[in-house]
Design a protein around this motif. Structure first.
Motif, short mmCIF file in Angstrom:
data_model
loop_
_atom_site.label_atom_id
_atom_site.label_comp_id
_atom_site.label_asym_id
_atom_site.label_seq_id
_atom_site.Cartn_x
_atom_site.Cartn_y
_atom_site.Cartn_z
N CYS A 78 0.87 -1.18 0.00
CA CYS A 78 0.00 0.00 0.00
C CYS A 78 0.90 1.22 0.00
O CYS A 78 0.79 2.09 -0.87
N GLU B 257 -2.54 -5.40 -3.13
CA GLU B 257 -1.53 -4.90 -2.18
C GLU B 257 -0.79 -6.06 -1.52
O GLU B 257 -1.41 -6.98 -0.98
N ARG C 172 3.75 -1.71 -7.45
CA ARG C 172 3.09 -0.53 -6.91
C ARG C 172 3.63 -0.18 -5.54
O ARG C 172 4.01 -1.06 -4.76
N HIS D 213 -8.76 -2.98 -1.98
CA HIS D 213 -9.56 -1.89 -1.43
C HIS D 213 -11.05 -2.20 -1.45
O HIS D 213 -11.82 -1.60 -0.70
MN MN Z 1 -4.05 1.02 0.32
#
Ligand code: MN
Ligand code: PEP
Length: 360
Positions: free
Chosen positions: A26, A229, A50, A203
């Protein structure tokens, strides 16, 4: 629903033999953490790494990201692992810094998509870019707002465009952190069949135990990829600890997911069938949810009747409901016989609930 892709997009040009996978923490927390996770994701199905550098936190006082320093860590990830990199941008300065540091994929977060001013500013900063830009759905279930943000990117000549479905916030309690409202993403997919559609089960669920099921539903609905994530020590993550999975779990999830490719007629048939079945599953869940809500309201009526000592069965009221529902059903192509049977069953369950309350 027809959603076979007609145009070649940046996604086809990547030439993947599986859905696009974006994974990573995250938030970037420390250089060590960023590199550790990246090395664990190297040589997996992960295409883009990410990490949030600037974190839009709902309440102040939480970890708000490491800032531009993290971009250097992402550059190191690319050098050391060959993974392409991705981060969220929320204003002009973010875009400029991300482009300077050669970030390959930039996404617009759900809290930014709600604001046309911010989206416009980001779109202008991205003008003509050849980087991939993904627009997350806005936090509220408003398709126009989502489309508007996509249009602003188009107008700014962003060529490699896609969207991320991360679910919608509600006041009502639900098993999801952000309820998916799948039909909204399906509508967007129908309107823009060539716009790559990525699902964000992290999410949507807010819960690592639900990541697999939501990912499978997304793939059954022909989504083009997943953003998940991933953290080497999820429990101790500085943000979104409950929803992150370890790299090892991610690899297992990717292995277990049924991935469909349209290769021949048989495969296309199966693909369409599972797509429709996924839609049926969503609607069935909504039906159960709605019936559960109806029973709760009915319980409330039971309490009132108990206080006033009124009989459970009120036939006048019941006949009125039936008449209205038969008419309503007719307009939706449902037979009188079916509507009667269904409402008798619902009514019986309602009476059982109220009887229980009367006796308690
Ligand atoms: Mn997040
Ligand atoms: C994120 O991807 O970490 C994030 C902040 O997501 P969203 O904008 O969907 O809340």
């Amino acid at each position: 629903m027809e959603n076979s892709k007609q145009m070649r997009t940046w996604l086809d040009d990547l030439g993947l033999d599986h859905p696009l996978v974006i994974a990573g923490p995250c938030s970037a927390e420390t250089e060590e953490q960023v590199l550790k996770i990246a090395h664990e994701l190297k040589d997996t199905d992960v295409n883009y790494y990410r990490a949030g550098i600037w974190k839009p936190r709902t309440r102040p006082g939480n970890f708000e990201g490491v800032g531009a320093l993290g971009l250097k860590w992402l550059q190191k990830v690319k050098e050391e692992t060959g993974l392409k990199t991705a981060t969220e941008v929320a204003n002009r300065a973010h875009v400029e810094l991300a482009l300077e540091h050669d970030i390959d994929l930039l996404w617009v977060g759900a809290r930014s998509t709600v604001s046309p001013f911010i989206v416009q500013e980001i779109a202008e900063a991205l003008k003509g870019t050849d980087k991939i830009v993904l627009v997350k759905n806005p936090v509220n279930p408003d398709l126009s707002l989502w489309l508007g943000a996509v249009e602003r990117m188009y107008s700014s000549d962003v060529k490699k465009l896609g969207v991320i479905h991360r679910g919608f916030s509600t006041y009502e309690k639900s098993k999801y952190r952000n309820i998916p409202e799948w039909q909204l993403a399906i509508e967007l997919q129908t309107k823009f069949p060539d716009l790559p559609l990525i699902n964000d089960p992290s999410h949507i669920t807010g819960n690592r135990n639900m990541i697999f099921d939501v990912s499978q539903t997304a793939l059954d609905l022909n989504y083009d990829g997943l953003i998940i994530e991933t953290h080497h020590d999820p429990e101790n993550a500085w943000s979104d600890a409950a929803q992150q999975v370890t790299p090892k779990t991610l690899v297992q999830i990717m292995k277990d997911l049924r991935i469909r490719k349209e290769t021949d007629e048989e495969a296309e048939y199966n693909n369409k069938l599972s797509n429709l079945r996924a839609q049926i599953d969503i609607i069935d869940n909504q039906l159960i949810d709605t019936l559960g809500k109806r029973m709760k309201v009915s319980d409330g009526i039971g309490e009132l009747k108990k206080q006033r000592n009124v009989a459970v069965l009120q036939s006048n009221r019941w006949n009125q409901i039936l008449g209205a529902m038969i008419l309503e059903g007719e307009s939706k192509g449902l037979s009188e016989e079916f509507v009667l049977k269904m409402f008798k069953a619902i009514h019986q369950e309602s009476i059982n609930h109220q009887e229980k309350i009367m006796q308690s």
